[in-house]
Design a protein around this motif. Structure first.
Motif, PDB file in Angstrom:
ATOM      1  N   ASN A   1      57.375  34.414  30.945  1.00  0.00           N
ATOM      2  CA  ASN A   1      56.848  35.539  31.734  1.00  0.00           C
ATOM      3  C   ASN A   1      57.553  35.696  33.077  1.00  0.00           C
ATOM      4  OD1 ASN A   1      55.825  33.358  33.108  1.00  0.00           O
ATOM      5  ND2 ASN A   1      53.678  33.801  32.666  1.00  0.00           N
ATOM      6  N   GLU A   2      58.352  34.697  33.458  1.00  0.00           N
ATOM      7  CA  GLU A   2      59.108  34.788  34.702  1.00  0.00           C
ATOM      8  C   GLU A   2      60.445  35.494  34.517  1.00  0.00           C
ATOM      9  OE1 GLU A   2      58.439  31.048  37.430  1.00  0.00           O
ATOM     10  OE2 GLU A   2      58.782  30.363  35.376  1.00  0.00           O
TER      11      GLU A   2
ATOM     12  N   GLU B   1      62.641  27.756  27.568  1.00  0.00           N
ATOM     13  CA  GLU B   1      61.840  27.468  28.767  1.00  0.00           C
ATOM     14  C   GLU B   1      62.072  26.029  29.227  1.00  0.00           C
ATOM     15  OE1 GLU B   1      57.969  30.384  28.026  1.00  0.00           O
ATOM     16  OE2 GLU B   1      57.850  28.259  27.531  1.00  0.00           O
TER      17      GLU B   1
ATOM     18  N   LYS C   1      63.805  40.841  33.157  1.00  0.00           N
ATOM     19  CA  LYS C   1      64.657  40.726  34.340  1.00  0.00           C
ATOM     20  C   LYS C   1      66.127  40.694  33.932  1.00  0.00           C
ATOM     21  CE  LYS C   1      61.465  38.383  37.473  1.00  0.00           C
ATOM     22  NZ  LYS C   1      61.265  37.221  38.363  1.00  0.00           N
TER      23      LYS C   1
ATOM     24  N   ARG D   1      66.763  27.635  39.698  1.00  0.00           N
ATOM     25  CA  ARG D   1      65.922  26.434  39.648  1.00  0.00           C
ATOM     26  C   ARG D   1      66.742  25.147  39.668  1.00  0.00           C
ATOM     27  NH1 ARG D   1      60.880  28.140  37.305  1.00  0.00           N
ATOM     28  NH2 ARG D   1      60.271  29.825  38.699  1.00  0.00           N
TER      29      ARG D   1
ATOM     30  N   TYR E   1      62.247  27.548  33.136  1.00  0.00           N
ATOM     31  CA  TYR E   1      61.581  28.818  33.437  1.00  0.00           C
ATOM     32  C   TYR E   1      60.537  29.099  32.373  1.00  0.00           C
ATOM     33  CZ  TYR E   1      64.900  30.377  37.027  1.00  0.00           C
ATOM     34  OH  TYR E   1      65.647  30.507  38.176  1.00  0.00           O
ATOM     35  N   GLN E   2      59.469  29.783  32.761  1.00  0.00           N
ATOM     36  CA  GLN E   2      58.514  30.306  31.797  1.00  0.00           C
ATOM     37  C   GLN E   2      58.978  31.688  31.356  1.00  0.00           C
ATOM     38  OE1 GLN E   2      55.826  28.510  30.557  1.00  0.00           O
ATOM     39  NE2 GLN E   2      56.908  26.898  31.706  1.00  0.00           N
TER      40      GLN E   2
END
Length: 521
Positions: free
Chosen positions: A120-121, A112, A125, A158, A117-118
């Motif tokens: 849960n994101e 992370e 995916k 990001r 990024y977290q």
């Protein structure tokens, strides 16, 4: 959905699972998961009221070969997952795993931080929805090829991330690839680890030998300014110890645990110096390293960078350095992206920057940015009271390195050194002492062992006029001169061989070549 878990111990037999399933099915109880191993079975079922659980418990215990039925908090696979998560969460390296469909299945807190990024994101995916550029993890998945310690600068939605990564495919018991996992280590963590292992001894102010009041004043000033982050410009002649002061300032500062990165601005060509300082992007020039390369400003982030011989910077590099001092940002070669850096700059020069400004050779705006805290190191000729202490220290070090036992200097030898101007400062003093130790087998250094650089130049110019002469002739004459002087000093060919690092036979051959003998000399 609330669930309960059961552990059923038993004596294994055919049809036991069917019997258990029928008991649960009669009361319309759904089995959510089951794990079976010899003499023990685990069930996860929907939650039951106390009365219904008591009834089901009794019915299960009536089944032949069932020994006990107990409530447990988690299924074994849930406990394994919790243990794995706990391990992954405590690992300092980032862990990123995907399944055979390229879906992200594991993403720990270190990942992370590295990728911004977290979990849960990203969990659940496709990895291509996160990474814009190609990553080696997909090659490990589809081609089954592991990789180790590869440096990558990758683009995500990001921004860019810079890290070292190793990865490999995940295979089942049949050798079929069912996923891939990568270990990520942030580049700044790698650099700090390398620095902590390989860094040389960093000098402190206590290592600066002195008794003179001039040096005491300079050291006290340097200690005072070391505590803040102001830019320091160290001035002084060549050989006065400017880098020694820079290292000592770093070790006295709040950045002492971070990186100290020195670079000599006069030692590298302009283009190479720019890439070393600011780094470059992938493909920015021919021969550029794949994935790009970070420069010293990124490497020393949160630490100190020492720019020696700052007066040798080209006009273009002066402008880029000014940008760093003004905004705290750099831009790699071939990149449009600015990178923020937090670096303390200590610069040094022996040149007259004020005169260079008048000649338009050095930017005045850069000069004022660098000259926030000026420190001037006096030359050795202005602090000759420090000579005995410096000589004593040099004798110890050189004796150890050359495996000699030269104990001290005679008073006439010391007087000779005290009368010298020392244009090369401590660097010249080191050469003179090493030269003297080389000429002495043991005992004390006397005046004839002191060969000063200024005297050598005069001797060489008088002995070796090189106008219209071949190099071979000049070298032969110099060799003859050195042999003659060594024989005068030491008397025997065997002692001459010890001093000059030649075998006894080698000395005799050269003496015959130049018609020298101990008696003639």
């Amino acid at each position: 959905m609330a669930t309960i878990c059961l552990r059923i111990t038993n004596q294994d037999r055919v049809g036991l699972v069917l019997d258990i399933s029928q008991v649960l099915a009669r009361d319309n109880i759904n089995i959510l998961s089951m794990e079976v191993s010899p003499n023990i079975m685990y069930l996860e079922i929907e939650s039951l009221s106390p009365n219904k659980y008591a009834f089901i418990h009794k019915q299960l215990c009536l089944i032949p070969q069932i020994i006990t039925v107990d409530l447990i908090s988690n299924m074994p696979h849930q406990e394994r997952e919790q243990q794995l998560k706990a391990v992954m969460d405590t690992i300092g390296d980032g862990i990123l795993a995907i399944d055979k469909e390229e879906v992200i299945t594991h993403f720990n807190p270190a990942a992370e931080k590295i990728l911004s990024y977290q979990s849960n994101e990203v969990l659940g995916k496709k990895i291509k929805d996160i990474f814009v550029s190609e990553i080696p993890l997909l090659e490990a998945l589809h081609e089954g090829t592991p990789y180790s310690n590869c440096e990558f600068v990758v683009s995500t939605t990001r921004g860019k991330s810079h890290y070292i990564t190793s990865g490999c495919p995940i295979r089942d018991a049949n050798g079929i690839t069912i996923g891939a996992v990568a270990v990520l280590k942030a580049m700044h963590d790698v650099k700090e680890l390398v620095y902590s292992v390989t860094k040389p001894h960093i000098n402190r102010f206590a290592d600066i030998l002195h008794v003179s009041e001039k040096m005491k004043h300079v050291i006290n000033l340097a200690k005072l300014v070391a505590k803040n982050d102001s830019t320091v410009l160290i001035r002084g002649e060549s050989g006065t110890g400017k880098e020694l002061f820079a290292r000592s300032i770093h070790m006295e500062s709040l950045r002492r645990e971070k990186i100290f990165a020195p670079i000599n601005c006069a030692a590298l060509p302009d283009a190479l110096l720019e890439s070393e300082l600011f780094g470059y992007e992938d493909g920015s020039f021919s021969g550029a390293k794949k994935g790009g390369k970070s420069g010293l400003f990124e490497y020393a982030n949160a630490g100190t960078i020492f720019l020696d011989e700052i007066g040798e910077l080209s006009a273009s590099l002066q402008a880029k350095l000014l940008r760093v001092l003004q905004d705290g940002k750099i831009r790699r070669i071939g990149s449009n992206q600015e990178i923020s850096v937090d670096v303390r700059i200590i610069a040094a020069t022996h040149r007259n920057l004020e005169e260079m400004i008048r000649k338009k050779e050095f930017r005045d705006d850069l000069y004022y940015r660098l000259n926030v805290i000026p420190i001037y190191i006096p030359p050795l000729r202005d602090r000759k009271e420090d000579l005995p202490l410096l000589i004593e220290s040099l004798l110890l070090k050189i004796n150890h390195r050359l495996k000699k036992q030269v104990t001290h200097l005679s008073q006439p030898a010391m007087s000779k050194l005290m009368q010298h101007d020392w244009l090369g400062n401590v660097r010249e003093l080191r050469n003179v002492i090493e030269r003297a130790v080389s000429l002495v087998s043991q005992g004390e250094i006397t005046p004839e062992h002191i060969m000063l650089d200024q005297m050598n130049l005069q001797t060489a110019s008088s002995v070796l006029p090189i106008t219209n002469r071949k190099l071979k002739e000049v070298l032969a004459e110099m060799e003859c001169h050195i042999l003659r002087e060594a024989i005068k000093t030491h008397g025997t060919s065997r002692q001459v061989g010890n001093v000059l690092g030649l075998s006894h036979t080698g000395v005799l051959n050269r003496m015959r070549k130049y018609d020298l003998s101990e008696k003639k000399v």
